[in-house]
Design a protein around this motif. Structure first.
Motif, PDB file in Angstrom:
ATOM      1  N   VAL A  72     -10.888  -0.064  10.484  1.00  0.00           N
ATOM      2  CA  VAL A  72     -10.113  -0.489   9.312  1.00  0.00           C
ATOM      3  C   VAL A  72     -10.083   0.665   8.313  1.00  0.00           C
ATOM      4  O   VAL A  72     -11.118   1.255   8.019  1.00  0.00           O
ATOM      5  CB  VAL A  72     -10.770  -1.732   8.641  1.00  0.00           C
ATOM      6  N   GLU A  73      -8.884   0.981   7.850  1.00  0.00           N
ATOM      7  CA  GLU A  73      -8.764   2.018   6.814  1.00  0.00           C
ATOM      8  C   GLU A  73      -8.952   1.358   5.453  1.00  0.00           C
ATOM      9  O   GLU A  73      -8.283   0.378   5.141  1.00  0.00           O
ATOM     10  CB  GLU A  73      -7.391   2.665   6.883  1.00  0.00           C
ATOM     11  N   ILE A  74      -9.861   1.911   4.675  1.00  0.00           N
ATOM     12  CA  ILE A  74     -10.141   1.314   3.365  1.00  0.00           C
ATOM     13  C   ILE A  74      -9.213   1.957   2.323  1.00  0.00           C
ATOM     14  O   ILE A  74      -9.279   3.169   2.123  1.00  0.00           O
ATOM     15  CB  ILE A  74     -11.612   1.546   2.938  1.00  0.00           C
ATOM     16  N   PRO A  75      -8.361   1.173   1.687  1.00  0.00           N
ATOM     17  CA  PRO A  75      -7.491   1.762   0.660  1.00  0.00           C
ATOM     18  C   PRO A  75      -8.277   2.047  -0.615  1.00  0.00           C
ATOM     19  O   PRO A  75      -9.426   1.616  -0.754  1.00  0.00           O
ATOM     20  CB  PRO A  75      -6.449   0.671   0.420  1.00  0.00           C
ATOM     21  N   ASP A  76      -7.634   2.752  -1.512  1.00  0.00           N
ATOM     22  CA  ASP A  76      -8.278   3.020  -2.789  1.00  0.00           C
ATOM     23  C   ASP A  76      -8.202   1.745  -3.636  1.00  0.00           C
ATOM     24  O   ASP A  76      -7.115   1.303  -3.992  1.00  0.00           O
ATOM     25  CB  ASP A  76      -7.533   4.172  -3.478  1.00  0.00           C
ATOM     26  N   ILE A  77      -9.341   1.150  -3.896  1.00  0.00           N
ATOM     27  CA  ILE A  77      -9.351  -0.110  -4.653  1.00  0.00           C
ATOM     28  C   ILE A  77     -10.040   0.140  -5.987  1.00  0.00           C
ATOM     29  O   ILE A  77     -11.255   0.333  -6.021  1.00  0.00           O
ATOM     30  CB  ILE A  77     -10.107  -1.234  -3.900  1.00  0.00           C
ATOM     31  N   PRO A  78      -9.275   0.144  -7.079  1.00  0.00           N
ATOM     32  CA  PRO A  78      -9.934   0.360  -8.376  1.00  0.00           C
ATOM     33  C   PRO A  78     -10.757  -0.853  -8.780  1.00  0.00           C
ATOM     34  O   PRO A  78     -10.368  -1.989  -8.489  1.00  0.00           O
ATOM     35  CB  PRO A  78      -8.766   0.579  -9.340  1.00  0.00           C
ATOM     36  N   ILE A  79     -11.878  -0.608  -9.398  1.00  0.00           N
ATOM     37  CA  ILE A  79     -12.712  -1.728  -9.862  1.00  0.00           C
ATOM     38  C   ILE A  79     -11.998  -2.384 -11.041  1.00  0.00           C
ATOM     39  O   ILE A  79     -11.433  -1.701 -11.887  1.00  0.00           O
ATOM     40  CB  ILE A  79     -14.136  -1.252 -10.236  1.00  0.00           C
ATOM     41  N   ARG A  80     -11.961  -3.705 -11.044  1.00  0.00           N
ATOM     42  CA  ARG A  80     -11.247  -4.407 -12.109  1.00  0.00           C
ATOM     43  C   ARG A  80     -12.248  -5.052 -13.049  1.00  0.00           C
ATOM     44  O   ARG A  80     -13.219  -5.654 -12.629  1.00  0.00           O
ATOM     45  CB  ARG A  80     -10.338  -5.474 -11.504  1.00  0.00           C
ATOM     46  N   THR A  81     -12.013  -4.888 -14.317  1.00  0.00           N
ATOM     47  CA  THR A  81     -12.931  -5.486 -15.286  1.00  0.00           C
ATOM     48  C   THR A  81     -12.299  -6.674 -16.000  1.00  0.00           C
ATOM     49  O   THR A  81     -12.970  -7.443 -16.638  1.00  0.00           O
ATOM     50  CB  THR A  81     -13.370  -4.442 -16.332  1.00  0.00           C
ATOM     51  N   LYS A  82     -10.964  -6.791 -15.904  1.00  0.00           N
ATOM     52  CA  LYS A  82     -10.279  -7.896 -16.578  1.00  0.00           C
ATOM     53  C   LYS A  82      -9.304  -8.550 -15.619  1.00  0.00           C
ATOM     54  O   LYS A  82      -8.620  -7.846 -14.873  1.00  0.00           O
ATOM     55  CB  LYS A  82      -9.481  -7.347 -17.771  1.00  0.00           C
ATOM     56  N   THR A  83      -9.210  -9.857 -15.628  1.00  0.00           N
ATOM     57  CA  THR A  83      -8.259 -10.535 -14.752  1.00  0.00           C
ATOM     58  C   THR A  83      -6.839 -10.362 -15.297  1.00  0.00           C
ATOM     59  O   THR A  83      -6.612 -10.610 -16.473  1.00  0.00           O
ATOM     60  CB  THR A  83      -8.574 -12.039 -14.687  1.00  0.00           C
ATOM     61  N   ARG A  93      -0.463 -10.396 -11.235  1.00  0.00           N
ATOM     62  CA  ARG A  93      -0.529 -10.908  -9.866  1.00  0.00           C
ATOM     63  C   ARG A  93       0.586 -11.921  -9.597  1.00  0.00           C
ATOM     64  O   ARG A  93       1.125 -11.989  -8.505  1.00  0.00           O
ATOM     65  CB  ARG A  93      -1.899 -11.524  -9.598  1.00  0.00           C
ATOM     66  N   PRO A 150       8.165  -9.873  -0.486  1.00  0.00           N
ATOM     67  CA  PRO A 150       9.255 -10.301   0.393  1.00  0.00           C
ATOM     68  C   PRO A 150       9.057 -11.737   0.872  1.00  0.00           C
ATOM     69  O   PRO A 150       7.933 -12.143   1.154  1.00  0.00           O
ATOM     70  CB  PRO A 150       9.163  -9.336   1.582  1.00  0.00           C
ATOM     71  N   ALA A 151      10.146 -12.490   0.926  1.00  0.00           N
ATOM     72  CA  ALA A 151      10.064 -13.875   1.390  1.00  0.00           C
ATOM     73  C   ALA A 151      11.222 -14.174   2.330  1.00  0.00           C
ATOM     74  O   ALA A 151      12.195 -13.410   2.399  1.00  0.00           O
ATOM     75  CB  ALA A 151      10.112 -14.818   0.183  1.00  0.00           C
ATOM     76  N   TYR A 159     -20.504  -0.662  -6.225  1.00  0.00           N
ATOM     77  CA  TYR A 159     -19.095  -0.802  -5.865  1.00  0.00           C
ATOM     78  C   TYR A 159     -18.704   0.221  -4.793  1.00  0.00           C
ATOM     79  O   TYR A 159     -18.044  -0.115  -3.817  1.00  0.00           O
ATOM     80  CB  TYR A 159     -18.230  -0.626  -7.118  1.00  0.00           C
ATOM     81  N   TYR A 174     -14.250  -5.166   2.061  1.00  0.00           N
ATOM     82  CA  TYR A 174     -12.812  -5.097   2.347  1.00  0.00           C
ATOM     83  C   TYR A 174     -12.568  -5.227   3.851  1.00  0.00           C
ATOM     84  O   TYR A 174     -11.688  -5.980   4.280  1.00  0.00           O
ATOM     85  CB  TYR A 174     -12.223  -3.780   1.831  1.00  0.00           C
ATOM     86  N   MET A 193     -15.733  -8.902  -9.759  1.00  0.00           N
ATOM     87  CA  MET A 193     -15.651  -9.464 -11.119  1.00  0.00           C
ATOM     88  C   MET A 193     -16.629 -10.620 -11.270  1.00  0.00           C
ATOM     89  O   MET A 193     -17.298 -10.771 -12.285  1.00  0.00           O
ATOM     90  CB  MET A 193     -14.226  -9.952 -11.386  1.00  0.00           C
ATOM     91  N   PHE A 233       9.939 -21.654   1.737  1.00  0.00           N
ATOM     92  CA  PHE A 233      10.796 -20.462   1.716  1.00  0.00           C
ATOM     93  C   PHE A 233      10.169 -19.309   0.940  1.00  0.00           C
ATOM     94  O   PHE A 233      10.670 -18.202   0.950  1.00  0.00           O
ATOM     95  CB  PHE A 233      12.188 -20.793   1.149  1.00  0.00           C
ATOM     96  N   THR A 263       7.212 -18.214   1.688  1.00  0.00           N
ATOM     97  CA  THR A 263       6.238 -17.625   2.595  1.00  0.00           C
ATOM     98  C   THR A 263       6.564 -16.153   2.831  1.00  0.00           C
ATOM     99  O   THR A 263       7.675 -15.834   3.266  1.00  0.00           O
ATOM    100  CB  THR A 263       6.275 -18.351   3.957  1.00  0.00           C
ATOM    101  N   PRO A 264       5.620 -15.255   2.523  1.00  0.00           N
ATOM    102  CA  PRO A 264       5.911 -13.831   2.748  1.00  0.00           C
ATOM    103  C   PRO A 264       6.112 -13.531   4.225  1.00  0.00           C
ATOM    104  O   PRO A 264       5.518 -14.185   5.084  1.00  0.00           O
ATOM    105  CB  PRO A 264       4.661 -13.115   2.229  1.00  0.00           C
TER     106      PRO A 264
END
Lengths: 83, 179
Positions: free
Chosen positions: A21-32, A37, A45-46, B24, B32, B54, B98, B100-101
């Protein structure tokens, strides 16, 4: 762990080892950021909900003609009511 | 490394924010890859990793090193977040199908596709166990804690998961032996 359940399954082991598995760059999040999102979810895409209706030439023709026929019928009805 | 992780967590609990960065850096990758191998959804896996950290920050004082490794504690948080997200997604998809990705098509070498597909085709209960046991060296006790199932069930499910994997890869095994 008393024994290795993969002891007699070297082939399965070797296959599992191939799954990288390639691990992407995931920034640490401090606030939701719920809003971000939500926007990202809306922008993902749907499926096209009218895809089945336009998948063949006949159905596409139907989708195009139904509003015209509907409008003609409504006009006719109005004309008949006025008369 | 596990003792080191627990030491960093103790430092973080005492207010050392640099310790969280170390945690982290070391644990985001394993978490992940677990979530990704389970869901095969990159964005969901990233969200779960971020949410899990978090939650770890918010509830940092709930971690007790006497109860186990930080790694398994974090995996437990991540697994629960992932299951919640998947359930929520299923519910939304049943209400608004509809939205659904579209599934993303990935190109990989044929042999890798086989193992990816075989793992993906495992039932949820077997997939999580094989991933935790094989790729993350979790003990039966740790898996039992993460998945909230009895230790005996973990053992039997590992054997069932291996059996199912053999069935899924059956044709591949026969082909390679006949060569």
């Amino acid at each position: 762990m008393n024994q290795d359940p993969f002891k007699n399954d070297q082939f399965i082991k070797s296959k599992l080892d191939e799954y990288h598995v390639e691990i992407p760059d995931i920034p640490i999040r401090t606030k939701t950021k719920r809003w971000d999102r939500f926007i990202s979810y809306l922008g993902s895409p749907a499926k096209n909900p009218i895809e089945p209706a336009v998948s063949t030439t006949n159905r596409l023709l139907l989708v195009k003609t139904v509003p015209l026929v509907g409008a003609a019928v409504l006009t006719l009805l109005q004309v008949l009511v006025l008369i | 490394m596990s003792n080191q992780e627990n030491e960093w967590m103790a430092a973080f609990q005492n207010g050392d924010s640099d310790a969280l960065e170390k945690i982290y850096l070391v644990l985001k990758g394993p978490l992940y890859s677990f979530i990704f191998r389970y869901t095969r959804d990159e964005q969901l896996s990233i969200d779960v990793v971020q949410d899990a950290f978090m939650k770890l920050q918010r509830n940092k004082h709930q971690f007790n090193p006497e109860k186990g490794r930080l790694r398994s504690y974090l995996f437990q948080i991540g697994y629960r977040i992932m299951i919640d997200k998947l359930n929520r997604r299923k519910k939304w998809q049943s209400i608004l199908p509809f939205l659904t990705p579209l599934p993303k098509e990935e190109l990989h070498q044929a042999d890798r596709m086989t193992i990816r597909e075989a793992v993906a085709r495992l039932p949820d209960i077997h997939r999580s166990i094989i991933l935790l046991f094989y790729y993350h060296d979790m003990t039966h006790e740790e898996i039992s804690g993460i998945l909230d199932i009895p230790k005996g069930t973990v053992k039997s499910r590992i054997h069932h998961a291996i059996k199912k994997l053999k069935e899924e890869l059956g044709e591949d095994i026969n082909e390679s032996r006949s060569l």
